[in-house]
Design a protein around this motif. Structure first.
Motif: not given
Lengths: 224, 224, 224, 224
Positions: B5-18, B56-59, B80-83, B102-107
């Motif tokens: 899931t960390e490298n999968s493409e993010h499609r807005s409005g959908e969520t990944n089964p993983g 992480r991508d998307p966060m 579940e939230m985004d960045e 978010v700040a801690i995860v990002r930095v």
């Protein structure tokens, strides 16, 4: 099964069936004790380590693997090691402080060694480091230490300087215990308590006695 | 299922089964940790908040909903939230302090962020605010912080002034962490502790280490 | 069943089926909260009492019977009483302090009233009696009190002189609350905390907030 | 079964069936109380002992065997003894302090005697030994002591010098209680609390009241 593992001949590379049984029984008891100590806040953050003697000749100890959460101990959290701290059963690495357990078992013939890392032992060993120890006397609770018959007993609880060099530290422990074979425990400065017993039940009792007394000593000073 | 899931493409409005699976696993672990912290009195009165990185991508972060009793956490207590702290799964509003997570995860690239609100952190951050932090050194327990190898380590625990303006505060946090990437945690004044780890297990360990050390520091001062 | 008990006409000598249901639900929740507070040491030795509003017109409160061990509360530990503290359901005598619960519900429209009796509230109310109260400010935890939006809030926690004359004391409580309708709680000197909420969840949160803050205030002073 | 064991004739060498039943009921309750006290840290390290009266004529007490871990009490942890502390049921040795239980039951007619050994009682009895006791007054919690109706009550909690000579100590206890039959408890110096009640429920309540009050007294002094 049921043979006296302590006197059985050791064949290198093999383990004794009685040993496996003793390992299972002792690690189950160690895990229960560890979870209780964790509840009391005495082994937070993967601190603390616990061992019990499986056999003395050859020396075999069941001991916590390094780096585990003591609130989630089970049989898989332990390994069996020899007197050089090499693993002979189970997977994992013995606690960094395994050599201290070996030193205590070897010099005093202890059957179990428990190391806790509580707030009170840390505060007390930090405040008293220059005296190289704390004398505790006059408390009824002292009678919970093996062989103590009266509250008038004076228990000397030495404080050794902390170190990351475990062979150096285990030598200092060995020397301390040879010169003071009647000790029931010692502190490492700003680190925690080592205590032991003929068996696990006695060692657990000693932890509770010392943890109680250290809290009393610190609180009584705050009041004074 | 099982895709990375960390490298999968993010499609807005959908969520990944993983992602759904990871969300379920992580929130179950977060709920257990939260209930334990509540038992210890570290997150009373709906205080405290907990998060873990799903991707992480998307966060994507699993994080406690705001205003919940931490003694009764279960899977429904998390979203579940985004960045940008917008909810992408579950119902509820993320913790007010979501932007700090978010700040801690990002930095720092943390995998989990835990915020506790104990008596000791509140007392310590209140007493030391003028120093903008507390140096903790000499304690064996410091070795429980990732990467620390000796009790001689000096850990600087900064104290940031508390604020209700979360974007202003998250900027200060971002700046603090960029300038001090080796920190393991920080305090908000008269508020509580933020700490983190590569994963939940490490972050939980860091909470226990800091809560222990803060109690030790305050008690040692009372004695002195 | 399911009728709106709060607006139903009261027929003396009868009880409403909706009331019985609400009594069962609320006393189950009160019992759970009481056992948790007992575990934390906030209601030892049969101290403490808890109530929740079943209906307002006529006023009906579920309240702990007097003299019970709060570690063993169950449905039978509660009675239903009217605004004169007369029992209308269940067996037992309402808590001696029942009239204080009635006063709080009547003046402020509270939905639940919780009285704890902790070490910290006893120490704090003993030490501050001459000031007739304690101001608590600057703590993030204050935001757990209903309606408080910032840690800069100043919460006044009044201390009333303790008394065994409950009608005299309930008059003082009534006057205090009429003059200060924004209070979230008060202390009785060397006795304990009264706090409340629109519902049980809010009242429980207020207990946790105040118990936390009182411990912080006392510990911070010891340090200063 | 169900016969009044307290008035039944005692035939040496026999036990009464009603006695066996009472023994079973009382030891089950004592075990539960003991485990709770252990959780709170009031009877660590095999300290503490508990008894309840089975019959008065002849005098029969269920009492903890000596040297047990109070966290693991069950029915087998108790023996039944006569007024000379000789075992008449069960295996094991009564607590070393059995004669103190007998003295309290004989002089005051208590139905249960509980001895705890907490940090607070140890600190308080150590700090106040020269005054031979502590006066506790002004606290609402005092009303939990049997017969006390107001917080204005002054409770004298005597401190007896500790001793290992149990017959000498039981004589001092006997004399103390004869001269002060309204006491609710006493301390042994740097040792712990003895309290009692008409029955187990009352004795347990008294333990909680005194443990609470001792903590309050010590903490209030630290603050002053």
């Amino acid at each position: 099964m049921g043979s006296d593992t302590e006197n059985s001949e050791h064949r290198s590379g093999e383990t004794n069936p009685g040993e496996a049984e003793r390992f299972a029984v002792l690690t189950s008891e160690l895990a229960t004790i560890g979870r209780q100590f964790y509840e009391r806040g005495w082994v937070l953050g993967t601190s603390g380590n616990f061992s019990a003697v499986i056999s003395r000749d050859p020396m075999r100890l069941a001991i916590t693997s390094t780096g585990l959460d003591k609130g989630a101990l089970d049989a898989s959290s332990f390994i069996e090691m020899d007197e050089g701290a090499s693993v002979v059963r189970g997977t994992g690495k013995p606690s960094a402080e395994a050599l201290l357990h070996v030193a205590i078992v070897r010099v005093l013939g202890a059957g179990a060694v428990l190391h806790t890392h509580s707030v009170w032992s840390t505060v007390l060993s930090g405040a008293n480091a220059t005296n190289r120890g704390v004398e505790i006397r006059g408390y009824e609770m002292l009678k919970g230490l093996e062989g103590v018959r009266t509250h008038e007993h004076r228990e000397w609880l030495p404080i050794l300087e902390n170190s990351q060099d475990m062979s150096e530290l285990s030598e200092r422990v060995t020397q301390l215990l040879r010169e003071n074979p009647k000790l029931h425990g010692f502190l490492l400065g700003k680190h925690g308590l080592y205590t032991w017993g003929a068996n696990l039940r006695e060692a657990k009792r000693h932890v509770e006695i010392f943890e109680f007394l250290m809290e009393v000593v610190v609180r009584a000073r705050s009041l004074a």
